[in-house]
Scaffold this motif. Structure first.
Motif, PDB file in Angstrom:
ATOM      1  N   ALA A   1       0.854  -1.187   0.000  1.00 19.41           N
ATOM      2  CA  ALA A   1       0.000   0.000   0.000  1.00 19.41           C
ATOM      3  C   ALA A   1       0.885   1.230   0.000  1.00 19.41           C
ATOM      4  N   VAL A   2       0.560   2.165  -0.848  1.00 21.35           N
ATOM      5  CA  VAL A   2       1.296   3.423  -0.897  1.00 21.35           C
ATOM      6  C   VAL A   2       0.522   4.464  -0.086  1.00 21.35           C
ATOM      7  N   ASP A   3       1.218   5.128   0.816  1.00 18.30           N
ATOM      8  CA  ASP A   3       0.593   6.172   1.648  1.00 18.30           C
ATOM      9  C   ASP A   3       1.511   7.388   1.646  1.00 18.30           C
ATOM     10  N   THR A   4       1.105   8.408   0.914  1.00 21.24           N
ATOM     11  CA  THR A   4       1.873   9.655   0.879  1.00 21.24           C
ATOM     12  C   THR A   4       1.092  10.809   1.510  1.00 21.24           C
ATOM     13  N   THR A   5       0.000  10.472   2.203  1.00 14.34           N
ATOM     14  CA  THR A   5      -0.861  11.504   2.795  1.00 14.34           C
ATOM     15  C   THR A   5      -0.408  11.815   4.215  1.00 14.34           C
ATOM     16  N   PRO A   6      -0.052  13.042   4.498  1.00  7.98           N
ATOM     17  CA  PRO A   6       0.339  13.388   5.868  1.00  7.98           C
ATOM     18  C   PRO A   6      -0.828  13.200   6.838  1.00  7.98           C
ATOM     19  N   PRO A   7      -0.558  12.849   8.061  1.00  4.61           N
ATOM     20  CA  PRO A   7      -1.633  12.725   9.048  1.00  4.61           C
ATOM     21  C   PRO A   7      -2.148  14.106   9.446  1.00  4.61           C
TER      22      PRO A   7
ATOM     23  N   GLY B   1      -3.503  10.652  18.504  1.00  3.14           N
ATOM     24  CA  GLY B   1      -3.437  10.768  17.051  1.00  3.14           C
ATOM     25  C   GLY B   1      -3.659   9.413  16.405  1.00  3.14           C
ATOM     26  N   GLU B   2      -3.015   9.185  15.236  1.00  4.64           N
ATOM     27  CA  GLU B   2      -3.198   7.937  14.497  1.00  4.64           C
ATOM     28  C   GLU B   2      -2.514   6.764  15.203  1.00  4.64           C
ATOM     29  N   PRO B   3      -3.076   5.572  15.126  1.00  6.22           N
ATOM     30  CA  PRO B   3      -2.397   4.400  15.686  1.00  6.22           C
ATOM     31  C   PRO B   3      -1.019   4.215  15.038  1.00  6.22           C
ATOM     32  N   GLY B   4      -0.015   3.949  15.839  1.00  2.00           N
ATOM     33  CA  GLY B   4       1.332   3.713  15.340  1.00  2.00           C
ATOM     34  C   GLY B   4       2.122   4.974  15.049  1.00  2.00           C
ATOM     35  N   ALA B   5       1.534   6.151  15.255  1.00  2.00           N
ATOM     36  CA  ALA B   5       2.243   7.399  14.966  1.00  2.00           C
ATOM     37  C   ALA B   5       3.247   7.707  16.076  1.00  2.00           C
ATOM     38  N   SER B   6       4.247   8.504  15.742  1.00  4.47           N
ATOM     39  CA  SER B   6       5.178   9.040  16.733  1.00  4.47           C
ATOM     40  C   SER B   6       4.919  10.539  16.860  1.00  4.47           C
ATOM     41  N   PHE B   7       5.174  11.082  18.044  1.00  8.25           N
ATOM     42  CA  PHE B   7       4.798  12.459  18.328  1.00  8.25           C
ATOM     43  C   PHE B   7       6.026  13.300  18.681  1.00  8.25           C
TER      44      PHE B   7
ATOM     45  N   ALA C   1       2.902   6.061  10.670  1.00  8.26           N
ATOM     46  CA  ALA C   1       3.714   4.839  10.711  1.00  8.26           C
ATOM     47  C   ALA C   1       4.624   4.693   9.495  1.00  8.26           C
ATOM     48  N   VAL C   2       4.319   5.375   8.380  1.00  7.14           N
ATOM     49  CA  VAL C   2       5.168   5.244   7.190  1.00  7.14           C
ATOM     50  C   VAL C   2       6.067   6.465   6.991  1.00  7.14           C
ATOM     51  N   GLY C   3       6.061   7.392   7.949  1.00 11.69           N
ATOM     52  CA  GLY C   3       6.995   8.512   7.887  1.00 11.69           C
ATOM     53  C   GLY C   3       6.447   9.821   7.368  1.00 11.69           C
ATOM     54  N   ASN C   4       5.145   9.891   7.112  1.00  9.18           N
ATOM     55  CA  ASN C   4       4.556  11.157   6.676  1.00  9.18           C
ATOM     56  C   ASN C   4       4.425  12.098   7.880  1.00  9.18           C
ATOM     57  N   VAL C   5       4.964  13.300   7.715  1.00  6.82           N
ATOM     58  CA  VAL C   5       4.966  14.281   8.804  1.00  6.82           C
ATOM     59  C   VAL C   5       3.725  15.166   8.702  1.00  6.82           C
ATOM     60  N   GLY C   6       2.972  15.232   9.788  1.00  5.96           N
ATOM     61  CA  GLY C   6       1.759  16.037   9.801  1.00  5.96           C
ATOM     62  C   GLY C   6       1.977  17.398  10.437  1.00  5.96           C
ATOM     63  N   PRO C   7       0.988  18.263  10.384  1.00 11.96           N
ATOM     64  CA  PRO C   7       1.102  19.604  10.967  1.00 11.96           C
ATOM     65  C   PRO C   7       1.032  19.549  12.488  1.00 11.96           C
ATOM     66  N   GLU C   8       1.474  20.626  13.092  1.00  8.87           N
ATOM     67  CA  GLU C   8       1.416  20.739  14.543  1.00  8.87           C
ATOM     68  C   GLU C   8       0.148  21.476  14.963  1.00  8.87           C
TER      69      GLU C   8
END
Length: 206
Positions: A6-12, A36-42, A79-86
């Motif tokens: 699965a390709v995921d390029t969408t930031p959280p 936030g999202e399951p498996g995300a790092s903060f 979980a795949v490295g997409n960086v979301g906004p603060e």
């Protein structure tokens, strides 16, 4: 041979803050909760400090913050490295106790009132507690206090203190007074109009 991926390029999206100071806080190291999202790092920060890892769903500053306004930041990386906004949360630290309230009226000296009223004022949004003599202070929000029961003759002390919106308790303001009920009269009296008596009698007021 085949492999599905699965390709995921969408930031959280930005994390959601779930616990924070309500109004001004007397805590110099307040705690914040978030999710936030399951498996995300903060990553978290206060004001302009560098973002640091804050996995675990909560964060508190390492050092005590000075009094004044501050901003808490938290962002997530999925979980795949997409960086979301603060997301930002503004708050204020207040560790300074308020001054004593100001007693603006009420008996000062001797009074015949056995239940005198004492108006007072203090900080906006503060909670007040009042007492007479060594009695237990009771809530007296509303800007004035009147004893629930008549006071005995003698010397008394009115006490009032305030706790500000951040929860800092301040010192008491006091006013000393004396109750002297008018049981023996307040002085002599005589005729209230013209009289033909050159030496009219004086009668004590009962």
């Amino acid at each position: 041979a085949s492999r599905e991926l699965a390709v995921d390029t969408t930031p959280p999206t930005a994390p959601r803050v779930t616990a924070e100071p309500v109004g001004p806080t007397r805590e110099a190291r307040p705690s914040f909760g978030f999710e936030g999202e399951p498996g995300a790092s903060f990553r978290c920060a206060i004001d302009g400090s560098p973002l640091v890892a804050c996995d675990g769903g909560s964060f508190a500053p390492t050092l005590a913050l000075p009094d004044g306004p501050h901003i808490f930041y938290v962002g997530q990386t999925d979980a795949v490295g997409n960086v979301g906004p603060e997301v930002e949360f503004e708050f204020r630290v207040d560790t300074t106790p308020p001054p004593a309230p100001r007693i603006i009226a009420g008996p000062f000296g001797t009074t015949g009132e056995t239940r005198p009223t004492f108006p007072f004022e203090g900080e906006t949004g503060a909670a007040f507690r009042c007492a007479i003599d060594a009695g237990t202070p009771v809530a007296c929000d509303g800007g004035s206090f009147t004893p629930a029961a008549p006071l005995a003759d003698g010397a008394h002390t009115f006490r009032v203190a305030q706790t500000d919106r951040a929860g800092n308790p301040g010192p008491e303001a006091t006013r000393e007074f004396t109750v002297r009920a008018a049981t023996e009269g307040t002085g002599p009296t005589g005729p209230s109009g013209p009289t033909g008596d050159a030496t009219p009698p004086e009668t004590a007021i009962k």
